[in-house]
Design an enzyme around this catalytic site. Structure first.
Site, PDB file in Angstrom:
ATOM      1  N   LYS A  93       4.187 -15.390  33.780  1.00 10.46           N
ATOM      2  CA  LYS A  93       3.628 -16.433  34.504  1.00 10.46           C
ATOM      3  C   LYS A  93       4.485 -16.753  35.868  1.00 10.46           C
ATOM      4  O   LYS A  93       4.111 -17.125  36.791  1.00 10.46           O
ATOM      5  CB  LYS A  93       3.294 -17.710  33.594  1.00 10.46           C
ATOM      6  CG  LYS A  93       2.567 -17.618  32.668  1.00 10.46           C
ATOM      7  CD  LYS A  93       2.839 -18.625  31.324  1.00 10.46           C
ATOM      8  CE  LYS A  93       1.827 -18.553  30.264  1.00 10.46           C
ATOM      9  NZ  LYS A  93       2.214 -19.277  29.221  1.00 10.46           N
TER      10      LYS A  93
ATOM     11  N   GLU B  40       1.924 -17.818  16.888  1.00 17.43           N
ATOM     12  CA  GLU B  40       1.048 -17.015  16.404  1.00 17.43           C
ATOM     13  C   GLU B  40       1.965 -15.996  15.319  1.00 17.43           C
ATOM     14  O   GLU B  40       3.190 -16.338  15.101  1.00 17.43           O
ATOM     15  CB  GLU B  40       0.847 -15.941  17.251  1.00 17.43           C
ATOM     16  CG  GLU B  40      -0.294 -16.311  18.529  1.00 17.43           C
ATOM     17  CD  GLU B  40      -0.667 -15.232  19.427  1.00 17.43           C
ATOM     18  OE1 GLU B  40      -1.152 -14.235  18.856  1.00 17.43           O
ATOM     19  OE2 GLU B  40      -0.526 -15.507  20.675  1.00 17.43           O
TER      20      GLU B  40
ATOM     21  N   THR C 154     -10.424 -17.599  20.973  1.00 16.78           N
ATOM     22  CA  THR C 154     -10.447 -19.329  21.295  1.00 16.78           C
ATOM     23  C   THR C 154     -10.755 -19.616  22.565  1.00 16.78           C
ATOM     24  O   THR C 154     -11.819 -20.619  22.524  1.00 16.78           O
ATOM     25  CB  THR C 154      -8.785 -19.412  20.955  1.00 16.78           C
ATOM     26  OG1 THR C 154      -8.352 -18.835  19.914  1.00 16.78           O
ATOM     27  CG2 THR C 154      -8.509 -21.146  21.024  1.00 16.78           C
TER      28      THR C 154
ATOM     29  N   LYS D  67      -2.663 -13.050  32.011  1.00 22.62           N
ATOM     30  CA  LYS D  67      -1.282 -13.112  32.781  1.00 22.62           C
ATOM     31  C   LYS D  67      -0.817 -11.818  32.739  1.00 22.62           C
ATOM     32  O   LYS D  67      -0.261 -11.363  33.627  1.00 22.62           O
ATOM     33  CB  LYS D  67      -0.483 -14.118  32.426  1.00 22.62           C
ATOM     34  CG  LYS D  67      -0.188 -13.917  30.938  1.00 22.62           C
ATOM     35  CD  LYS D  67       0.436 -15.487  30.362  1.00 22.62           C
ATOM     36  CE  LYS D  67       0.358 -15.443  28.844  1.00 22.62           C
ATOM     37  NZ  LYS D  67      -1.130 -16.081  28.285  1.00 22.62           N
TER      38      LYS D  67
ATOM     39  N   ASP E  57       6.297 -14.144  27.950  1.00 24.14           N
ATOM     40  CA  ASP E  57       4.980 -14.717  28.347  1.00 24.14           C
ATOM     41  C   ASP E  57       5.392 -15.716  29.526  1.00 24.14           C
ATOM     42  O   ASP E  57       4.797 -15.390  30.774  1.00 24.14           O
ATOM     43  CB  ASP E  57       4.650 -15.636  27.426  1.00 24.14           C
ATOM     44  CG  ASP E  57       3.489 -16.493  27.437  1.00 24.14           C
ATOM     45  OD1 ASP E  57       2.426 -16.168  27.556  1.00 24.14           O
ATOM     46  OD2 ASP E  57       3.795 -17.681  27.868  1.00 24.14           O
TER      47      ASP E  57
ATOM     48  N   GLU F 274      -6.595 -19.196  37.628  1.00 25.00           N
ATOM     49  CA  GLU F 274      -6.123 -20.423  37.422  1.00 25.00           C
ATOM     50  C   GLU F 274      -5.722 -20.715  35.906  1.00 25.00           C
ATOM     51  O   GLU F 274      -4.739 -20.887  35.612  1.00 25.00           O
ATOM     52  CB  GLU F 274      -7.177 -21.842  37.725  1.00 25.00           C
ATOM     53  CG  GLU F 274      -6.440 -22.998  37.532  1.00 25.00           C
ATOM     54  CD  GLU F 274      -5.413 -23.464  38.400  1.00 25.00           C
ATOM     55  OE1 GLU F 274      -5.747 -23.452  39.630  1.00 25.00           O
ATOM     56  OE2 GLU F 274      -4.351 -23.528  37.911  1.00 25.00           O
TER      57      GLU F 274
END
Lengths: 433, 433
Positions: free
Chosen positions: A205, A190, A13, A105, A201, A129
């Site tokens: 981060k 997902e 993606t 990440k 996740d 970024e």
């Protein structure tokens, strides 16, 4: 005009989005950077798979070694994700003299120190970024815009999937399973949503952002984590009744010279800026000693927002700005000057407690007595009238505390939960300021 | 470690904040930049005036020429504000080989092209993060973080004074004069608040941001401006009744290849992110083709937030990043590639119309008929029941339109306002999406 040659590792993606921006905005990017970007290689596992973009002949390849060692390539764009083989490919690309731009990440949160060490030794940069809150330029904001500040706290909604699910539960009054199914159907979750809904996740981060904001070494295991997959629907209803919404909040703050970090479902007042961040949006509140509160909001993931941040990093490298930043900031230093990481136990917080109690005289007094004994004072209580039918069954008792030490609350909960009137382990959630 | 020598022009609120950050965060700034900052000169008009900070002996001076021509000085920090003598001092500093960091929106909005030309010719940079929305790193976000995007619109609350006054009017139900007096008492408005409340301050900031975001030449006179000083209290009440708040919004958007800009009191839905920006806070919504909607929120002014942005610029120069940015971005180019500026007339918008009508049969039909004749369709209407006492006097009729062309609305208003049943010029405000 210079041409900067890229090797894209991965064409999922985000990779497709990057290729699309590079093609469709070519003139705009030239005017922004004074350079032209050319994709030299796109490395994929299966070249026969249909793709959402047409590429020039001969650039699609399965040979990753050839791509990252090609002397013509200036920047390797790693968009494979996960730890292996990304970790090795990033290190080898840097050693081969390439700059690396990545949206990964997981690998930075876990092996950032090692990889930044390789980058420093190789005189190359890692742009990341896109690794945190894809559509929010938060890495630059923290590392540059707020650089004059001592940052005292970060609080963010960093996982779009969880936020989509929680928004659907609150706004449509549906349960977790139904909301997850809707998120999956619409592409916001997902097929296997584990890493999103279990908080991992967001945790990765938070680790990266905290490293930047506080200049502390942040081992992943030092971050307390609870996902939304453990959340009971009834707690969203009670939160609403109290004027709050539940958000999966990632928080890092410096208190008394120590840095405490956690990811957990948290009650946020409905009119708090973070309480109004809905659906797949992410937002991060950063508080600095000089600048005060600042908030950054945008889409946290998705093809084009993340690709936009990847390309911003490519521009930064092309302009030479990334190199200056990298040299000066000493990211992932061996011995960062920031505060040491502590656990959250001594941190002051407000708490939401949901007891399952036997409804009989004196129950509230006994629980309140134990809380009071640990210095925990009560801000508000909900106990609804029970009907005849409820007699003997467990009924909910909601207690919102004033600010208390987390350790004291945990100790008090062990005591109250041992009472015969308490019928199930008490649910304890943080409440944001 | 290198030492970077500064000359501060002005030691008012922001200058004092800058000096304070440089002193109190010296070690932090060294670790961020690899350089040490030393204030060589502080130029003031009256050295005997008491200051909020103690300075080393011998650096306070009235001799501006000496400061900006001192070969030891690397960066001139211009914090005087206004056009003259700031314009001349910035130009002379650049020609003397100094970089310039400034918080001066007025001089950049008006003479940006000239001053950036001097900077380019001198091989020096102008840092101006502090000139727009002091406590929000929006210049870097637009120029760097969103650089991969074609930006389609900007909408911002850019004046903290106006926002403070409007918040007080909405939340406390007080009138404009009382709210202004409160803002002045609390230091959120100056003794002469004209430039804040008449929209000029927001207009200057919008001009600078638009130049960055759209790469268009934005003459100040091309921006339509209306301040909050013309606003009637009654329109805030009706806005509330409709679920909106009124904000002084600065908007720039590209429609059909042209850039339209305005600053005006605008109805913003109460649950819109910009509708929830209260008191002295600023916020800016930026929409890019890839990144989608992003929002940045923080304090727009004040000693420390603005000083924080000034020091961020100093760090950028020290690191060398500002120089790379400046070279590549060709800010204030002679012939920027962005869309030409048009007036707002052809722009689609929703509108709030408040008629003062004579309450008699057929009034609504006549007005609605004229609006319909110009293709303006009505989204909602408020007309309250009138009492016997009102008969013969003017009563308000509120019409919210669907999206319509501004030119058509203006034409329709000329026609309706000529009707005998319309007793006063109709109030027309924009409604944000």
């Amino acid at each position: 005009m210079r041409t900067i040659h890229l090797a894209l590792l991965g064409l999922g993606t985000v990779g497709t989005g990057v290729a699309r921006i590079l093609r469709e905005q070519a003139r705009h990017l030239e005017s922004q950077s004074g350079a032209r970007f050319a994709i030299r290689w796109v490395v994929v596992r299966d070249p026969s798979k249909p793709r959402g973009i047409e590429l020039e002949d001969g650039i699609l390849t399965t040979e990753v070694d050839r791509a990252i060692s090609d002397p013509e390539v200036d920047i390797v764009v790693e968009l494979i994700g996960g730890i292996d083989p990304a970790r090795d490919l990033i290190a080898r690309s840097l050693r081969a003299g390439k700059h690396v731009v990545t949206a990964n990440k997981a690998v930075l949160a876990k092996h950032g120190r090692e990889l930044f060490g390789v980058a420093n030794a190789s005189g190359r940069v890692i742009g990341f970024e896109a690794a945190v809150a894809g559509g929010i330029p938060i890495v630059a904001a923290v590392a540059q815009g707020l650089a004059a500040n001592r940052i005292s706290s970060l609080a963010g909604i960093l996982n779009g999937t969880s936020n989509y699910i929680l928004t659907a539960m609150h706004q449509q009054g549906i349960g977790y399973d139904e909301a997850l199914a809707e998120a999956q159907r619409l592409g916001f979750a997902e097929a296997d949503p584990t890493l999103d809904v279990d908080g991992n996740d967001a945790l990765q981060k938070l680790a990266i952002l905290s490293r930047l904001a506080f200049q502390s070494r942040v081992p992943l295991e030092a971050i307390r984590r609870q996902g939304i997959d453990t959340l009971a629907d009834v707690d969203l209803h009670f939160a609403s009744e109290l004027g709050y919404v539940i958000k999966l909040l990632a928080v890092a703050r410096e208190v008394e010279g120590k840095l405490a970090l956690r990811v957990s479902p948290t009650l946020v007042a409905r009119n708090h800026p973070l309480g109004q961040v809905h659906n797949e949006y992410n937002a991060i509140k950063v508080t600095g000693h000089a600048i005060g509160d600042t908030i950054y909001l945008g889409k946290g993931a998705g093809m084009m927002p993340t690709a936009s941040s990847v390309v911003a990093d490519l521009l930064d490298v092309a302009i030479g700005r990334a190199q200056e930043t990298f040299r000066s900031l000493k990211l992932w230093d061996e011995s960062p000057p920031g505060p040491p990481v502590s656990d959250d136990g001594s941190m002051p917080n407000r708490f939401y407690l949901r007891y399952s109690i036997r409804d009989e005289p004196g129950t509230l007094a006994r629980i309140a007595g134990i809380l009071g004994g640990h210095g925990i004072s009560i801000a508000s209580v909900i106990q609804h009238e029970t009907s005849e039918d409820d007699i003997g069954s467990a009924v909910p008792l909601i207690i919102m505390t004033h600010i208390a030490r987390e350790g004291a609350v945990r100790t008090a909960l062990r005591e109250t939960d041992a009472l015969d009137i308490v019928r199930a382990p008490t649910v304890c959630l943080h409440v944001a300021d």
